[in-house]
Design an enzyme around this catalytic site. Structure first.
Site, PDB file in Angstrom:
ATOM      1  N   SER A 138       0.857  -1.191   0.000  1.00  0.00           N
ATOM      2  CA  SER A 138       0.000   0.000   0.000  1.00  0.00           C
ATOM      3  C   SER A 138       0.888   1.234   0.000  1.00  0.00           C
ATOM      4  O   SER A 138       1.995   1.198   0.557  1.00  0.00           O
ATOM      5  CB  SER A 138      -0.868   0.017   1.268  1.00  0.00           C
ATOM      6  OG  SER A 138      -1.494   1.271   1.408  1.00  0.00           O
ATOM      7  N   TYR A 151      -1.997  -1.003  10.278  1.00  0.00           N
ATOM      8  CA  TYR A 151      -2.090  -1.380   8.861  1.00  0.00           C
ATOM      9  C   TYR A 151      -0.850  -0.952   8.086  1.00  0.00           C
ATOM     10  O   TYR A 151      -0.227  -1.758   7.374  1.00  0.00           O
ATOM     11  CB  TYR A 151      -3.340  -0.735   8.264  1.00  0.00           C
ATOM     12  CG  TYR A 151      -3.505  -0.945   6.777  1.00  0.00           C
ATOM     13  CD1 TYR A 151      -3.911  -2.180   6.277  1.00  0.00           C
ATOM     14  CD2 TYR A 151      -3.258   0.084   5.867  1.00  0.00           C
ATOM     15  CE1 TYR A 151      -4.071  -2.375   4.908  1.00  0.00           C
ATOM     16  CE2 TYR A 151      -3.414  -0.104   4.503  1.00  0.00           C
ATOM     17  CZ  TYR A 151      -3.817  -1.339   4.030  1.00  0.00           C
ATOM     18  OH  TYR A 151      -3.962  -1.533   2.678  1.00  0.00           O
TER      19      TYR A 151
HETATM   20  N1  LIG Z   1      -8.534  -0.452  -1.860  1.00  0.00           N
HETATM   21  C1  LIG Z   1      -7.492   0.301  -1.546  1.00  0.00           C
HETATM   22  O1  LIG Z   1      -7.562   1.543  -1.529  1.00  0.00           O
HETATM   23  C2  LIG Z   1      -6.183  -0.331  -1.192  1.00  0.00           C
HETATM   24  C3  LIG Z   1      -5.062   0.502  -1.079  1.00  0.00           C
HETATM   25  C4  LIG Z   1      -3.845  -0.062  -0.746  1.00  0.00           C
HETATM   26  C5  LIG Z   1      -3.738  -1.425  -0.561  1.00  0.00           C
HETATM   27  N2  LIG Z   1      -4.840  -2.220  -0.683  1.00  0.00           N
HETATM   28  C6  LIG Z   1      -4.672  -3.657  -0.459  1.00  0.00           C
HETATM   29  O2  LIG Z   1      -5.249  -4.368  -1.531  1.00  0.00           O
HETATM   30  C7  LIG Z   1      -5.588  -5.686  -1.097  1.00  0.00           C
HETATM   31  C8  LIG Z   1      -6.981  -6.052  -1.584  1.00  0.00           C
HETATM   32  O3  LIG Z   1      -7.932  -5.224  -0.945  1.00  0.00           O
HETATM   33  P1  LIG Z   1      -9.202  -4.607  -1.697  1.00  0.00           P
HETATM   34  O4  LIG Z   1      -9.017  -3.157  -1.735  1.00  0.00           O
HETATM   35  O5  LIG Z   1      -9.457  -5.343  -2.958  1.00  0.00           O
HETATM   36  O6  LIG Z   1     -10.364  -4.866  -0.614  1.00  0.00           O
HETATM   37  P2  LIG Z   1     -11.378  -6.097  -0.461  1.00  0.00           P
HETATM   38  O7  LIG Z   1     -12.305  -6.158  -1.602  1.00  0.00           O
HETATM   39  O8  LIG Z   1     -11.952  -5.948   0.918  1.00  0.00           O
HETATM   40  O9  LIG Z   1     -10.431  -7.365  -0.531  1.00  0.00           O
HETATM   41  C9  LIG Z   1      -9.839  -8.003   0.541  1.00  0.00           C
HETATM   42  C10 LIG Z   1      -9.959  -9.497   0.273  1.00  0.00           C
HETATM   43  O10 LIG Z   1      -9.158 -10.203   1.224  1.00  0.00           O
HETATM   44  C11 LIG Z   1      -9.897 -11.291   1.715  1.00  0.00           C
HETATM   45  N3  LIG Z   1      -9.438 -11.566   3.076  1.00  0.00           N
HETATM   46  C12 LIG Z   1      -9.330 -10.686   4.096  1.00  0.00           C
HETATM   47  N4  LIG Z   1      -8.897 -11.329   5.204  1.00  0.00           N
HETATM   48  C13 LIG Z   1      -8.726 -12.622   4.855  1.00  0.00           C
HETATM   49  C14 LIG Z   1      -8.313 -13.779   5.554  1.00  0.00           C
HETATM   50  N5  LIG Z   1      -7.989 -13.732   6.849  1.00  0.00           N
HETATM   51  N6  LIG Z   1      -8.236 -14.951   4.880  1.00  0.00           N
HETATM   52  C15 LIG Z   1      -8.574 -15.007   3.569  1.00  0.00           C
HETATM   53  N7  LIG Z   1      -8.973 -13.951   2.849  1.00  0.00           N
HETATM   54  C16 LIG Z   1      -9.059 -12.774   3.492  1.00  0.00           C
HETATM   55  C17 LIG Z   1     -11.371 -10.842   1.685  1.00  0.00           C
HETATM   56  O11 LIG Z   1     -12.255 -11.937   1.552  1.00  0.00           O
HETATM   57  P3  LIG Z   1     -13.062 -12.550   2.809  1.00  0.00           P
HETATM   58  O12 LIG Z   1     -13.551 -11.388   3.618  1.00  0.00           O
HETATM   59  O13 LIG Z   1     -14.155 -13.358   2.197  1.00  0.00           O
HETATM   60  O14 LIG Z   1     -12.084 -13.401   3.551  1.00  0.00           O
HETATM   61  C18 LIG Z   1     -11.403  -9.988   0.431  1.00  0.00           C
HETATM   62  O15 LIG Z   1     -11.736 -10.751  -0.701  1.00  0.00           O
HETATM   63  C19 LIG Z   1      -5.414  -5.685   0.418  1.00  0.00           C
HETATM   64  O16 LIG Z   1      -4.181  -6.280   0.766  1.00  0.00           O
HETATM   65  C20 LIG Z   1      -5.384  -4.205   0.762  1.00  0.00           C
HETATM   66  O17 LIG Z   1      -4.673  -3.941   1.959  1.00  0.00           O
HETATM   67  C21 LIG Z   1      -6.061  -1.700  -0.989  1.00  0.00           C
END
Ligand SMILES: NC(=O)c1ccc[n+]([C@@H]2O[C@H](COP(=O)([O-])OP(=O)(O)OC[C@H]3O[C@@H](n4cnc5c(N)ncnc54)[C@H](OP(=O)(O)O)[C@@H]3O)[C@@H](O)[C@H]2O)c1
Length: 245
Positions: A138, A151
């Site tokens: 991130s 985080y």
């Molecule tokens: N969106 C942003 O602005 C942003 C910015 C920087 C970095 N990121 C990073 O991008 C990545 C993806 O996030 P996203 O933005 O796409 O949000 P998201 O849609 O909430 O995706 C997170 C995914 O991780 C899974 N997950 C969470 N905890 C888990 C666990 N303990 N075991 C297995 N699966 C798990 C969730 O599925 P379940 O809940 O079904 O387990 C969900 O599918 C993350 O690492 C996040 O930190 C996002």
């Protein structure tokens, strides 16, 4: 971009958001994809949407033993592994004084322990395929932002592990890179998106002048997975429209 035909890609957290967009982009380039997550119903729906090249393994990556089982099931299903995308992630907003031990542990288990365990279990298979690892970090790993210490520090650990593992695994032909998204339109950012003032401030600080889309991040993941990026390893590439230059 390269064709990923005959490649097998494992994407944790692939049922939603950035992981889902990444699964879709790899499938469009011919790959077979395994997605994981805790919610079986979400995975079933996404797998159906993605079509016959997609398979899911439900499981909580933060639990001991689950990373090994996920890798085993991937190999049992498709026989090889070419790209591991450590995308599953979690994080709460709030000052340290309001974050419990359990929350800190949960964030570190999911964001740091799980990718390390998954990489360890995947290493023999990625060594066979001379594959690639992409860790989703991130921009928070580098920025100094209030209210995100657990985080952001977990993602800083991901960035440093990326460098260390690039050095360790390069010897057996595995590249390790990270993609560091800026604010992207997914479920994890619901709170920020509903705070108009904060959203406006972030967009104002983003030279490209908008919020990221999951496919923006997916494109960066595919770029770094491509064999034409074969001389790039140990890097954390920001994909945030220029936020935090
Ligand atoms: N969106 C942003 O602005 C942003 C910015 C920087 C970095 N990121 C990073 O991008 C990545 C993806 O996030 P996203 O933005 O796409 O949000 P998201 O849609 O909430 O995706 C997170 C995914 O991780 C899974 N997950 C969470 N905890 C888990 C666990 N303990 N075991 C297995 N699966 C798990 C969730 O599925 P379940 O809940 O079904 O387990 C969900 O599918 C993350 O690492 C996040 O930190 C996002």
């Amino acid at each position: 971009m390269e064709n990923f035909e005959n490649n097998v890609v494992l994407i944790t957290g692939g049922g939603t958001g950035i992981g889902k967009a990444t699964a879709s982009a790899f499938i469009a380039k011919g790959a077979k994809v395994v997605i994981t997550g805790r919610r079986q119903s979400v995975l079933e729906e996404t797998t159906q949407e993605l079509g016959a090249q997609a398979h899911f393994v439900a499981g909580d990556v933060s639990k001991k033993g689950e990373p090994a089982r996920i890798i085993e099931e991937t190999i049992r299903k498709f026989g090889r592994l070419d790209v591991l995308v450590n995308n599953a992630g979690t994080g709460n907003m709030g000052p340290l004084s309001e974050i419990s031990d359990e929350e800190i542990e949960g964030i570190y288990r999911t964001n740091v322990f799980a990718p390390l365990a998954l990489i360890r279990e995947a290493t023999p298979h990625l060594a066979n395929s001379k594959g690639a690892i992409i860790n989703i970090s991130s921009v928070a790993a580098r920025g100094i932002m209030p209210g995100v210490v657990a985080y952001a520090s977990s993602k800083a650990a991901v960035d440093h592990a990326t460098r260390l593992l690039a050095a360790e695994l390069g010897l057996i032909g595995i590249r390790v890179n990270a993609v560091a998204p800026g604010l992207t339109d997914t479920d994890i950012t619901t709170d920020v998106k509903s705070n108009e003032e904060m959203l406006g401030m972030i967009i104002a600080q983003t030279p490209m002048g908008r919020l990221g889309e999951p496919k923006d991040i997916a494109n960066a993941v595919l770029l770094l997975s491509d064999s034409r990026a074969g001389w790039i390893t140990g890097q954390s590439v920001q994909a945030g429209g220029g936020f935090l230059l």
